[in-house]
Design a protein around this motif. Structure first.
Motif, PDB file in Angstrom:
ATOM      1  N   ARG A   4       1.162  -1.266  -0.347  1.00  0.00           N
ATOM      2  CA  ARG A   4       0.183  -0.381   0.155  1.00  0.00           C
ATOM      3  C   ARG A   4       1.308   1.352   0.377  1.00  0.00           C
ATOM      4  O   ARG A   4       0.485   1.937   0.320  1.00  0.00           O
ATOM      5  N   GLY A   5       2.313   1.284  -0.012  1.00  0.00           N
ATOM      6  CA  GLY A   5       3.265   2.209   0.254  1.00  0.00           C
ATOM      7  C   GLY A   5       4.322   2.482   1.115  1.00  0.00           C
ATOM      8  O   GLY A   5       5.081   2.941   0.596  1.00  0.00           O
ATOM      9  N   GLY A   6       4.537   1.280   1.617  1.00  0.00           N
ATOM     10  CA  GLY A   6       5.734   1.812   2.634  1.00  0.00           C
ATOM     11  C   GLY A   6       6.987   1.405   2.380  1.00  0.00           C
ATOM     12  O   GLY A   6       6.729   0.679   0.973  1.00  0.00           O
ATOM     13  N   VAL A   7       7.652   2.309   2.821  1.00  0.00           N
ATOM     14  CA  VAL A   7       8.933   1.353   2.421  1.00  0.00           C
ATOM     15  C   VAL A   7       9.606   0.798   3.934  1.00  0.00           C
ATOM     16  O   VAL A   7       9.383   0.732   5.356  1.00  0.00           O
ATOM     17  N   GLN A   8      10.959   0.267   3.526  1.00  0.00           N
ATOM     18  CA  GLN A   8      11.802  -0.791   4.967  1.00  0.00           C
ATOM     19  C   GLN A   8      13.049   0.427   4.113  1.00  0.00           C
ATOM     20  O   GLN A   8      13.635   0.723   3.580  1.00  0.00           O
ATOM     21  N   VAL A   9      13.611   0.348   5.759  1.00  0.00           N
ATOM     22  CA  VAL A   9      14.724   1.235   5.605  1.00  0.00           C
ATOM     23  C   VAL A   9      15.775   0.631   6.573  1.00  0.00           C
ATOM     24  O   VAL A   9      15.095  -0.124   8.080  1.00  0.00           O
ATOM     25  N   ASN A  10      17.438   0.334   6.667  1.00  0.00           N
ATOM     26  CA  ASN A  10      18.064   0.238   7.595  1.00  0.00           C
ATOM     27  C   ASN A  10      18.621   1.141   8.715  1.00  0.00           C
ATOM     28  O   ASN A  10      17.462   2.127   8.828  1.00  0.00           O
ATOM     29  N   ALA A  11      19.258   0.619   9.424  1.00  0.00           N
ATOM     30  CA  ALA A  11      19.977   1.615  10.295  1.00  0.00           C
ATOM     31  C   ALA A  11      21.006   2.838  10.062  1.00  0.00           C
ATOM     32  O   ALA A  11      20.496   3.617  10.271  1.00  0.00           O
ATOM     33  N   GLU A  12      20.908   2.577   8.934  1.00  0.00           N
ATOM     34  CA  GLU A  12      21.559   3.939   8.338  1.00  0.00           C
ATOM     35  C   GLU A  12      20.788   5.343   7.383  1.00  0.00           C
ATOM     36  O   GLU A  12      21.077   5.468   7.185  1.00  0.00           O
ATOM     37  N   GLY A  13      19.259   4.950   7.238  1.00  0.00           N
ATOM     38  CA  GLY A  13      18.303   5.608   7.349  1.00  0.00           C
ATOM     39  C   GLY A  13      17.533   5.063   5.712  1.00  0.00           C
ATOM     40  O   GLY A  13      17.481   6.118   4.990  1.00  0.00           O
TER      41      GLY A  13
END
Length: 470
Positions: free
Chosen positions: A273-282
């Motif tokens: 639906r539009g979400g994203v995943q980021v790591n600890a570095e943003g």
């Protein structure tokens, strides 16, 4: 676990026409199908309460051409469903099995609804990765636990014998490969033997066996296992000892969105639906629309083997449809922030990197281009404050390789011949996800469990009926 050679005149304490090992969705549906065709069976379950991997899933069964789709105006076909499955697995699965499952899927779902009262409806609002039509069928709460409850009620109403705390430890097999019975162990250490005319292995895969995971899935050897602990590879080991053909043992279903430390599954609808995943570095590190199975290894490769699911209130409200998500929210897994700056501070992410990540998504939505991972963004799906975040890791859910079967769910020998009376379905059998983690199309696990399980029960009953009439 062993294969015991059958001696002449061996006696068993009891005898039933059909024994089914495992009381997950696969075994229960197989028993219901056998009963429909007039064959009595006994289902043997190692646990005190039948759960299996099904109870840990969302209970979604893909099916093409159902009346539930027609009621919602969804035009689908088995041919299109088969194409989607094969495209996702890189055309590595047996096309005959894929076609058989796609063609039988609608009939099985409608039979379970009409004959056994399973309250299916169509999951709407988004497409899971790789599906070209909305074809996920689920019970109202969207949980495998609810699906299992419905199937257990159906088995009880049908008068099918289900023995719990009955772990099958040995198969009794003669020199020709015919199964004559099983030995089961009780929690008090006692053992019982049951003779049979046919056997269905519905005891899932090997995800709970660390040695087999290291051997066949080295990339996920350190992944959290989020499947049923009883999935110890019994069917695989029995088949190997009997000389069965084993296929696609490196295939599995992972998941890149298990909330930590809560260990609650977060629906992939958040990403679709539009979400994203980021790591600890943003920073984003993948195309989140590629598939949640292969995402497990990608998340595990990030610093600390973790990532943050980032989304907004619109997605949060939609995700509340799923009980697992509601449970995660109640448990405090979902954090809320009024701005990007607040989220960067609250999640200990580099502010400039996080802002750059969101700026890139806005730029891509404006020019219509894909990012470096191949994902595109639309203006209507861009995230807006307030933002939500969940800390997640990658997990192994279940394996997809196993005993090679034909379209009647009969287990094959290495030379392609069938065993006389041995059937397999669900995680015990070779699935339709190809040879690795990227070929898993959403719902492939329950497709094999429910639809191939129904085929196994039906074909075992037909075979035994023909033999008794001869």
């Amino acid at each position: 676990m062993a294969i015991v050679a059958v001696g002449s005149g061996e006696a068993f304490e009891a005898h039933v026409p059909l024994v089914i090992v495992g009381a997950g969705a696969c075994g229960l549906v197989a028993a219901l199908a056998a009963k429909q065709f007039g064959m009595d069976s006994v289902v043997l379950e190692r646990d005190a309460l039948p759960r299996g991997s099904t109870s840990m899933s969302q209970g979604f069964i893909p099916a093409a051409g159902t009346r539930f789709q027609d009621e919602k105006g969804v035009k689908d076909s088995p041919e299109l469903m088969a194409q989607d499955i094969q495209r996702k697995n890189g055309y590595e699965a047996d096309p005959a099995i894929v076609r058989a499952l796609a063609e039988a899927s609608a009939g099985v779902v409608e039979w379970l609804a009409d004959a056994h009262g399973v309250p299916f409806d169509l999951v709407e609002g988004f497409l899971y990765p790789g599906h070209s039509r909305m074809r996920m069928h689920a019970t109202p709460r969207r949980t495998g636990e609810e699906l299992m409850g419905s199937l257990l009620n159906a088995v009880e109403a049908a008068g099918i014998d289900l023995l719990t705390e009955a772990q099958v430890v040995d198969l009794h097999v003669d020199d020709s490969g015919r199964v004559h019975g099983v030995t089961l162990a009780r929690p008090n250490g006692s053992r019982e033997s049951i003779g049979c005319d046919a056997l269905i292995l519905a005891c899932n895969g090997y995800g709970g066996n660390p040695e087999l995971v290291v051997r066949h899935l080295p990339a996920l050897k350190d992944a959290l296992y989020y499947g049923h602990e009883g999935n110890q590879g019994d069917a695989l080991l029995w088949g190997e000892a009997m000389g069965a053909s084993l296929k696609d043992l490196g295939a599995c279903q992972g998941h890149g969105s298990l909330a930590m430390p809560h260990q609650t599954l977060i629906t992939w609808a958040v990403m679709m639906r539009g979400g994203v995943q980021v790591n600890a570095e943003g920073q984003r590190f993948s195309n989140e629309h590629g598939g949640y199975s292969e995402q497990a290894a990608k998340v595990l490769a990030q610093p600390g083997s973790m990532a943050w699911n980032l989304f907004d209130r619109r997605i949060h409200q939609a995700a509340l449809e799923f009980e697992d998500y509601r449970n995660a929210h109640i448990a405090g897994a979902v954090r809320t922030f009024d701005s990007l700056e607040d989220m960067a501070v609250g999640l200990a992410l580099p502010r400039d990197a996080l802002q750059a990540t969101f700026a890139e998504m806005h730029t891509l939505a404006g020019n219509g281009e894909a990012d470096a991972f191949g994902r595109t963004f639309s203006a209507e799906d861009l995230l807006v404050a307030p933002y939500h975040a969940i800390k997640v890791t990658g997990a192994l859910f279940h394996t997809q390789g196993g005993l090679e079967v034909n379209t009647q769910a009969r287990v094959l020998r290495k030379d392609g011949a069938t065993f006389a009376n041995l059937f397999a379905a669900g995680g015990a059998a070779r699935g339709v996800s190809g040879s690795g983690d990227s070929g898993y199309l959403s719902g492939n696990g329950l497709l094999s469990a429910v639809v191939l399980g129904a085929i196994a029960g039906r074909e075992a009953a037909r075979k035994l009926s023909c033999e008794s009439a001869a």
